[in-house]
Design a protein around this motif. Sequence first.
Motif, PDB file in Angstrom:
ATOM      1  N   ALA A  30     -30.597   2.538   5.073  1.00  0.00           N
ATOM      2  CA  ALA A  30     -29.341   2.408   5.798  1.00  0.00           C
ATOM      3  C   ALA A  30     -28.708   3.780   5.922  1.00  0.00           C
ATOM      4  O   ALA A  30     -28.894   4.655   5.063  1.00  0.00           O
ATOM      5  CB  ALA A  30     -28.405   1.445   5.061  1.00  0.00           C
ATOM      6  N   LEU A  31     -27.921   3.977   7.013  1.00  0.00           N
ATOM      7  CA  LEU A  31     -27.292   5.275   7.244  1.00  0.00           C
ATOM      8  C   LEU A  31     -26.406   5.688   6.079  1.00  0.00           C
ATOM      9  O   LEU A  31     -26.437   6.849   5.648  1.00  0.00           O
ATOM     10  CB  LEU A  31     -26.482   5.235   8.539  1.00  0.00           C
ATOM     11  N   ALA A  32     -25.645   4.758   5.544  1.00  0.00           N
ATOM     12  CA  ALA A  32     -24.748   5.084   4.435  1.00  0.00           C
ATOM     13  C   ALA A  32     -25.541   5.520   3.209  1.00  0.00           C
ATOM     14  O   ALA A  32     -25.157   6.469   2.508  1.00  0.00           O
ATOM     15  CB  ALA A  32     -23.880   3.879   4.098  1.00  0.00           C
ATOM     16  N   SER A  33     -26.661   4.823   2.932  1.00  0.00           N
ATOM     17  CA  SER A  33     -27.489   5.172   1.784  1.00  0.00           C
ATOM     18  C   SER A  33     -28.121   6.550   1.969  1.00  0.00           C
ATOM     19  O   SER A  33     -28.170   7.365   1.037  1.00  0.00           O
ATOM     20  CB  SER A  33     -28.583   4.125   1.587  1.00  0.00           C
ATOM     21  N   ALA A  34     -28.584   6.836   3.214  1.00  0.00           N
ATOM     22  CA  ALA A  34     -29.199   8.136   3.481  1.00  0.00           C
ATOM     23  C   ALA A  34     -28.175   9.252   3.341  1.00  0.00           C
ATOM     24  O   ALA A  34     -28.464  10.304   2.745  1.00  0.00           O
ATOM     25  CB  ALA A  34     -29.808   8.137   4.887  1.00  0.00           C
ATOM     26  N   SER A  35     -26.980   9.042   3.862  1.00  0.00           N
ATOM     27  CA  SER A  35     -25.927  10.053   3.755  1.00  0.00           C
ATOM     28  C   SER A  35     -25.575  10.319   2.299  1.00  0.00           C
ATOM     29  O   SER A  35     -25.371  11.472   1.887  1.00  0.00           O
ATOM     30  CB  SER A  35     -24.690   9.603   4.531  1.00  0.00           C
ATOM     31  N   ALA A  36     -25.509   9.243   1.490  1.00  0.00           N
ATOM     32  CA  ALA A  36     -25.174   9.390   0.078  1.00  0.00           C
ATOM     33  C   ALA A  36     -26.264  10.159  -0.658  1.00  0.00           C
ATOM     34  O   ALA A  36     -25.978  10.979  -1.542  1.00  0.00           O
ATOM     35  CB  ALA A  36     -24.971   8.016  -0.547  1.00  0.00           C
ATOM     36  N   ARG A  37     -27.511   9.922  -0.300  1.00  0.00           N
ATOM     37  CA  ARG A  37     -28.618  10.638  -0.948  1.00  0.00           C
ATOM     38  C   ARG A  37     -28.553  12.141  -0.635  1.00  0.00           C
ATOM     39  O   ARG A  37     -28.732  12.981  -1.521  1.00  0.00           O
ATOM     40  CB  ARG A  37     -29.964  10.064  -0.499  1.00  0.00           C
ATOM     41  N   ILE A  38     -28.320  12.459   0.619  1.00  0.00           N
ATOM     42  CA  ILE A  38     -28.265  13.875   0.982  1.00  0.00           C
ATOM     43  C   ILE A  38     -27.070  14.547   0.324  1.00  0.00           C
ATOM     44  O   ILE A  38     -27.162  15.675  -0.184  1.00  0.00           O
ATOM     45  CB  ILE A  38     -28.217  14.020   2.512  1.00  0.00           C
ATOM     46  N   LYS A  39     -25.924  13.847   0.294  1.00  0.00           N
ATOM     47  CA  LYS A  39     -24.755  14.404  -0.376  1.00  0.00           C
ATOM     48  C   LYS A  39     -25.033  14.631  -1.860  1.00  0.00           C
ATOM     49  O   LYS A  39     -24.654  15.665  -2.437  1.00  0.00           O
ATOM     50  CB  LYS A  39     -23.568  13.465  -0.202  1.00  0.00           C
ATOM     51  N   GLY A  40     -25.722  13.684  -2.484  1.00  0.00           N
ATOM     52  CA  GLY A  40     -26.074  13.836  -3.895  1.00  0.00           C
ATOM     53  C   GLY A  40     -27.005  15.004  -4.129  1.00  0.00           C
ATOM     54  O   GLY A  40     -26.876  15.729  -5.133  1.00  0.00           O
ATOM     55  N   MET A  41     -27.963  15.237  -3.205  1.00  0.00           N
ATOM     56  CA  MET A  41     -28.862  16.388  -3.320  1.00  0.00           C
ATOM     57  C   MET A  41     -28.082  17.694  -3.233  1.00  0.00           C
ATOM     58  O   MET A  41     -28.316  18.639  -3.994  1.00  0.00           O
ATOM     59  CB  MET A  41     -29.933  16.326  -2.223  1.00  0.00           C
ATOM     60  N   GLU A  42     -27.131  17.747  -2.298  1.00  0.00           N
ATOM     61  CA  GLU A  42     -26.329  18.965  -2.135  1.00  0.00           C
ATOM     62  C   GLU A  42     -25.458  19.220  -3.362  1.00  0.00           C
ATOM     63  O   GLU A  42     -25.324  20.361  -3.807  1.00  0.00           O
ATOM     64  CB  GLU A  42     -25.472  18.841  -0.873  1.00  0.00           C
ATOM     65  N   GLU A  43     -24.879  18.152  -3.908  1.00  0.00           N
ATOM     66  CA  GLU A  43     -24.057  18.316  -5.106  1.00  0.00           C
ATOM     67  C   GLU A  43     -24.904  18.753  -6.298  1.00  0.00           C
ATOM     68  O   GLU A  43     -24.481  19.584  -7.109  1.00  0.00           O
ATOM     69  CB  GLU A  43     -23.334  17.005  -5.408  1.00  0.00           C
ATOM     70  N   SER A  44     -26.103  18.196  -6.391  1.00  0.00           N
ATOM     71  CA  SER A  44     -26.996  18.581  -7.490  1.00  0.00           C
ATOM     72  C   SER A  44     -27.405  20.040  -7.374  1.00  0.00           C
ATOM     73  O   SER A  44     -27.470  20.764  -8.370  1.00  0.00           O
ATOM     74  CB  SER A  44     -28.234  17.676  -7.498  1.00  0.00           C
ATOM     75  N   LEU A  45     -27.670  20.477  -6.135  1.00  0.00           N
ATOM     76  CA  LEU A  45     -28.077  21.860  -5.910  1.00  0.00           C
ATOM     77  C   LEU A  45     -26.900  22.823  -6.029  1.00  0.00           C
ATOM     78  O   LEU A  45     -27.050  23.967  -6.473  1.00  0.00           O
ATOM     79  CB  LEU A  45     -28.717  21.980  -4.526  1.00  0.00           C
TER      80      LEU A  45
END
Length: 290
Positions: A30-45
Amino acid sequence: MRFDLTDLRLFLLVAERGSITHGAELAGLALASASARIKGMEESLGAPLLERRRRGVVPTAAGQALLHHARAVQNQIEAMAGDLGAYATGLRARVRLMANTAATSALLRDMLPAFLVAHPGIDIDLDERPSHEIAEAVASGAADLGIAATWAGLSHLEQKPFFIDRLMVIAARDWPDLEGNTANLGDLLGEAFVGLSAGHPLQEHITRQAARLGGHLHFRIRVPGLDNVCRLVAQGAGIAIVPESAARRSARTLRSLRLTDDWATRQLNLCARRFDELTPQAKLLAAALV
């Protein structure tokens, strides 16, 4: 950073399509799930991976670096899937074989090359080890098959004769002080030796026998491989103790004497925990070896 495979695949698809929406669709998210994953990757990095524009997204410098690694990981996963798929469909299998130095030398001359040509779907992991380690590995299941000397204690394993291995003394044809056709290790302790590399199973075995006689071997040089040993001996660098098969291969350039010590003649057996419980591929190899 804790990026899982789904994260990497999603990022790869988003970067290639230039759209989080299209990337999410292809990844089955889902778009919301994909957006959350990318945001989480950016925050982790701790750095942005994508630059948001009116017509989609493009990777930042950090995103380009991640894209490079994500592609490498994806390619490796696909290669792994291909390899494992061949095993799963029965097209390919691997047999783990351990052998001592003399057996390895014999195996590589013609037995294993002929077997590999005849059975293109069977791979072999060949590991050269001392006989006592081979016995332990077969008993524990770390090896499917082993070829070891009977002195190593193989009574708890099923066995089939492989061949009788004799150790020989080799020397240059003009080497002084070696007469006759036989010798024993005790009479050789004062000689200069060409040895196999430190830690080599055969060389360690011979060194232990010298220590039991209260002596040690003086190595002029230690080199990898029996062929290298024979070459140096032929050129007069020293004498050596090698399996009979290696001495025969170099008979034109070397003298050879039979080593008369009891431990120098060894019965080598092919062993397994149970031959009837081997995989079909291991059974084929066992049949070829005996």
